[in-house]
Design an enzyme around this catalytic site. Sequence first.
Site, PDB file in Angstrom:
ATOM      1  N   ALA A   1       0.848  -1.208  -0.149  1.00 50.86           N
ATOM      2  CA  ALA A   1       0.013   0.046   0.009  1.00 50.86           C
ATOM      3  C   ALA A   1       0.903   1.192  -0.068  1.00 50.86           C
ATOM      4  CB  ALA A   1      -1.005   0.185   1.270  1.00 50.86           C
TER       5      ALA A   1
ATOM      6  N   GLY B   1       0.701  -5.462   0.645  1.00 53.17           N
ATOM      7  CA  GLY B   1      -0.160  -5.665  -0.374  1.00 53.17           C
ATOM      8  C   GLY B   1       0.347  -6.303  -1.737  1.00 53.17           C
TER       9      GLY B   1
ATOM     10  N   GLU C   1       0.754  -9.775  -1.616  1.00 53.35           N
ATOM     11  CA  GLU C   1      -0.690 -10.461  -1.678  1.00 53.35           C
ATOM     12  C   GLU C   1      -0.991 -10.523  -3.071  1.00 53.35           C
ATOM     13  OE1 GLU C   1      -3.120  -9.241   2.344  1.00 53.35           O
ATOM     14  OE2 GLU C   1      -2.024  -7.580   1.408  1.00 53.35           O
TER      15      GLU C   1
ATOM     16  N   GLU D   1       2.403  -6.081   7.983  1.00 56.36           N
ATOM     17  CA  GLU D   1       1.287  -5.084   8.022  1.00 56.36           C
ATOM     18  C   GLU D   1       0.854  -4.778   9.571  1.00 56.36           C
ATOM     19  OE1 GLU D   1      -0.264  -6.498   4.032  1.00 56.36           O
ATOM     20  OE2 GLU D   1       0.962  -7.311   5.863  1.00 56.36           O
TER      21      GLU D   1
END
Length: 264
Positions: free
Chosen positions: A70, A115, A118, A138
Amino acid sequence: MTVRRHAVAGTDPADGYVAELVLDRPRAMNAVSTALARSLAAACAALAADDAVRVTVLTSTSPRAFCVGADLKERNGLSDAELLRTRPVARAAYTGVLELPMPTVAAVHGYALGGGFELALACDLIVADPSAVVGLPEVSVGVLPGGGGTQLLPRRVGAARAAELIFTARRVPAAEAAGLGLVDLLVEEGTDRAEALALAHRIAANSPVGVRAAKRALRLGYGQELRAGLEIEDAAWRTVAFSGDRAEGVAAFNEKRAPRWPGV
């Protein structure tokens, strides 16, 4: 986002292609901003609707990273209400990759964190070079993996190993990642993209109808009780048993020639 097309070797380009979905924000090491998330979701929607795509490969133009997750600089300036409004955009991007109907391969080098990892986990296969560093850190910044990590990681490495990696927020170097099953194929330095594309072409040489049905059965059947999983497999078999690809595959085998898949 950039999408490139690669013709499958030995086939007419009109018969199908390998799509390369390129994360193209190199100055920010492909940090997932709201704009990048929107672009990724739109690109995935277009690919999902294109029956000619046989395999999708997710790559990066950043020399230092696949994707660092992110965009925390952007998020630092958001109010709570603004942050909440970005959530459906981010979910659409990650879900878009996860739900692509054709096989997907991530080509990972450098950092693939949060992310970014991910996005790789949302793919069916992960190819990495020795520079890769992966992880879901995170909790170290006060959140949790929200792009599918809490669900996808345990499906790769088991619940206890996933808990250790998520709770400690640790970064895993390439060699260890390969040993743990966090990546599927460890290749020579600087060859992750080339090797991922080569793998994609090997997959794309097979029946697109059969391969898509196999992916659907794998995804839907995983975690089901065996009997339920076998029913999912049977339903997938029924979608291919009377297809043009099945007829062409059998004919090509008996005629001792390479098949020309109609893709239907």
